[in-house]
Design an enzyme around this catalytic site. Structure first.
Site, PDB file in Angstrom:
ATOM      1  N   GLY A 296       0.826  -1.197   0.000  1.00 43.75           N
ATOM      2  CA  GLY A 296       0.000   0.000   0.000  1.00 43.75           C
ATOM      3  C   GLY A 296       0.860   1.245   0.000  1.00 43.75           C
TER       4      GLY A 296
ATOM      5  N   GLY B  66       0.879   5.358   1.798  1.00 43.86           N
ATOM      6  CA  GLY B  66       0.289   6.338   2.696  1.00 43.86           C
ATOM      7  C   GLY B  66       0.958   7.680   2.547  1.00 43.86           C
ATOM      8  N   GLY B  67       0.585   8.595   3.442  1.00 44.10           N
ATOM      9  CA  GLY B  67       1.128   9.938   3.357  1.00 44.10           C
ATOM     10  C   GLY B  67       2.608   9.997   3.665  1.00 44.10           C
ATOM     11  CG  PHE B  68       4.040   9.548   7.156  1.00 47.45           C
ATOM     12  CD1 PHE B  68       4.525  10.829   7.345  1.00 47.45           C
ATOM     13  CD2 PHE B  68       2.913   9.152   7.857  1.00 47.45           C
ATOM     14  CE1 PHE B  68       3.906  11.700   8.217  1.00 47.45           C
ATOM     15  CE2 PHE B  68       2.302  10.024   8.735  1.00 47.45           C
ATOM     16  CZ  PHE B  68       2.783  11.302   8.914  1.00 47.45           C
ATOM     17  N   GLY B  69       4.847   7.416   2.923  1.00 47.24           N
ATOM     18  CA  GLY B  69       5.664   6.569   2.062  1.00 47.24           C
ATOM     19  C   GLY B  69       4.947   5.298   1.651  1.00 47.24           C
TER      20      GLY B  69
ATOM     21  CB  VAL C  40       3.650  -0.278   3.202  1.00 49.36           C
ATOM     22  CG1 VAL C  40       3.928  -1.427   4.160  1.00 49.36           C
ATOM     23  CG2 VAL C  40       3.434   1.023   3.976  1.00 49.36           C
TER      24      VAL C  40
ATOM     25  CE  LYS D  48       4.362   3.168   6.584  1.00 54.05           C
ATOM     26  NZ  LYS D  48       3.299   3.793   7.387  1.00 54.05           N
TER      27      LYS D  48
ATOM     28  CG  ASP E  73      -2.477  10.607   9.392  1.00 49.39           C
ATOM     29  OD1 ASP E  73      -3.594  11.036   9.057  1.00 49.39           O
ATOM     30  OD2 ASP E  73      -1.687  10.071   8.595  1.00 49.39           O
TER      31      ASP E  73
END
Length: 498
Positions: free
Chosen positions: A340, A342-345, A347, A361, A458
């Site tokens: 997947g 997300g906002g931070f990178g 995975v 991640k 978050d």
């Protein structure tokens, strides 16, 4: 005539010495420490499960003489599986102490936990564990029991120096234990001229080196700051330190292959008598002194049970958490299996060399932290251990790459169930309530009970992961700290996150 009298005297002295030592309380007794058996899963007396449990305990007891001091076994029938193991203390393996302890444990366990399906019981020389769920080759650090020695704390005059030596000692013990084939190690370190610190670590032998090291470092974080002796007991490992010798570190002397001269001995009988008396008295005094010290120290212990990690003294090191980038590439097959984004990178799924599945991640490159800040944050976040938080296993920091390695959670995230018409039916009210409660416990831990004070900022369905039993685990709980957003302690300057 005089010669016969001397021989008779020698015989009497030997017999007297032997009976004296045999009659003295020996250290082969199984000294009970603690046991835990939650009543959340129970069985009916005289049921199939109880029959299987009895068979398992009999199997464990009959294997107590194994040279490794460790054995696991299972009895499996439909819906009545039971798994168990025993672990003897590393310095008593192959002795009567190990066999006696395991025999005592297998006999006492059903008495202390008569209808519970899961239990752990600790003695001074061994540990016994069984469950209706398989736990083999899995590092379990909860529940924990920690005991600290209140008797010898006054002997420490320079507590800061003692804490520094203790930190280095237990870290080295953890490393040596995890790299040992028998998952057992000891270490002696001089603190001052009159004080020596004795450290001891052990893991169940089915653990990988990484899991063993993680378990012991987690145990080390529970060491009280002002204690001069203590032990932390966990289902998969145990750690102990004292300022007196409590283990046998000297190996037995090797047997000699040389034969002595045959014929009548030329040694005077009076010399034999003197040697026998000296040895007997020395051994007797040593046994008396050792037993008095250990029994008195044991009585001075305070006990506590920790369901989560606690304690003020931090041990975990950067080196124990850091992966190199080549290992990460191999683990993820060069980032080929994407789970997947997300906002931070992004995975990715990976598999460590020991077969453990992980989630990797790969962080975005706009983190505001420098190298040392990032490493420090990793050590701190790795110490946040709770059943409702995703466990951080390590990190990679090379060049512009900043990568986090987490435990892999089987059922992915909550949003996959909430917003999928086919999976929504799996979330009945009781399961939803359990998920909500788990999330609340995890957030309470971050806000109130952890060594850090973390506001998630978050929290959303995609950041709530679900394990194989649909227990919730909060992820990305350290991202606000790692990415250095506008935050000063508990106060924020602007609204961020979802």
């Amino acid at each position: 005539m005089n010669h016969q009298k001397m021989e008779s005297m020698t015989t009497l002295l030997l017999i007297f010495s032997g009976f004296t030592l045999l009659s003295f309380p020996t250290s082969t007794d199984a000294d009970y420490l603690y046991h835990i058996c939650p009543n959340t899963t129970t069985f009916t007396p005289n049921s199939t499960f109880q029959s299987n449990l009895n068979r398992l305990l009999s199997t464990l007891s009959s294997n107590a003489n194994r040279s490794t001091g460790f054995y696991n076994a299972s009895v499996q029938t439909p819906n009545n599986d039971v798994y168990g193991l025993f672990l003897c203390r590393g310095d008593v393996v192959g002795t009567d102490s190990c066999e006696t302890c395991v025999a005592t444990a297998t006999a006492e366990a059903p008495q202390r936990c008569p209808v519970e399906k899961q239990m752990v019981i600790w003695y001074d020389y061994c540990m016994l564990r069984y469950s209706n769920e398989s736990f083999f080759s899995r590092a379990d650090d909860k529940p924990s029991v920690y005991m600290w020695n209140t008797q010898n704390a006054s002997s420490i005059t320079d507590q800061n120096r003692f804490n520094e030596v203790l930190a280095a000692t237990v870290t080295e013990v953890a490393a040596q234990t995890s790299n040992s084939s028998h998952k057992f190690a000891t270490k002696e370190t001089n603190v001052s001229g009159s004080i020596t610190l004795y450290g001891f670590g052990q893991c169940t032998q089915d653990l990988s080196s990484g899991d063993c090291n993680w378990c012991l470092l987690a145990a080390a974080t529970q060491i009280p700051r002002t204690s001069a002796g203590g032990r932390i007991l966990k289902p998969s490992c145990n750690l102990r330190f004292e300022v007196y010798p409590f283990y046998s570190s000297a190996p037995p002397p090797p047997a000699s292959n040389r034969e002595g001269p045959k014929g009548k001995s030329k040694t005077p009988t009076s010399t034999i008598v003197a040697v026998v008396v000296a040895i007997s008295v020395s051994v007797l005094l040593f046994v008396v002194g050792y037993c008095c010290i250990t029994r008195r120290a044991r009585k001075k212990y305070n006990y506590a049970v920790a369901d989560e990690l606690s304690g003020e003294y931090d041990i975990t090191t950067v080196e124990s958490l850091q992966f190199d980038f080549a290992t990460i590439q191999e683990t993820t097959s060069n980032f080929s299996d994407k789970l997947g984004e997300g906002g931070f990178g992004q995975v990715y799924k990976g598999t460590l060399s020991n077969g453990q599945e992980v989630a990797v991640k790969r962080l975005s490159r706009n983190s505001g932290q420098g190298t040392e800040e990032f490493k420090n944050e990793m050590v701190l976040v790795a110490k946040l251990q709770h059943r409702n938080l995703v466990r951080l296993l390590g990190f990679c920091l090379e060049g512009e790459e900043k990568i986090l390695v987490y435990e892999y959670v089987l059922n992915k995230s909550l949003d996959c169930f909430l917003f999928d018409p086919e999976k929504q039916g799996q979330l009945d009210w009781s399961r939803r309530y359990k998920i909500i409660s788990g999330i609340a416990r995890g957030i309470m831990y971050l806000h109130e009970d952890s060594r850090l004070r973390i506001i998630h900022r978050d929290l959303k369905a995609s950041n709530i992961l679900l394990d194989g039993d649909m227990h919730p685990k909060i992820s990305d709980f350290g991202m606000a700290r790692i990415f250095g957003v506008d935050q000063t302690q508990a106060n924020t300057n602007r609204i961020v996150g979802t």
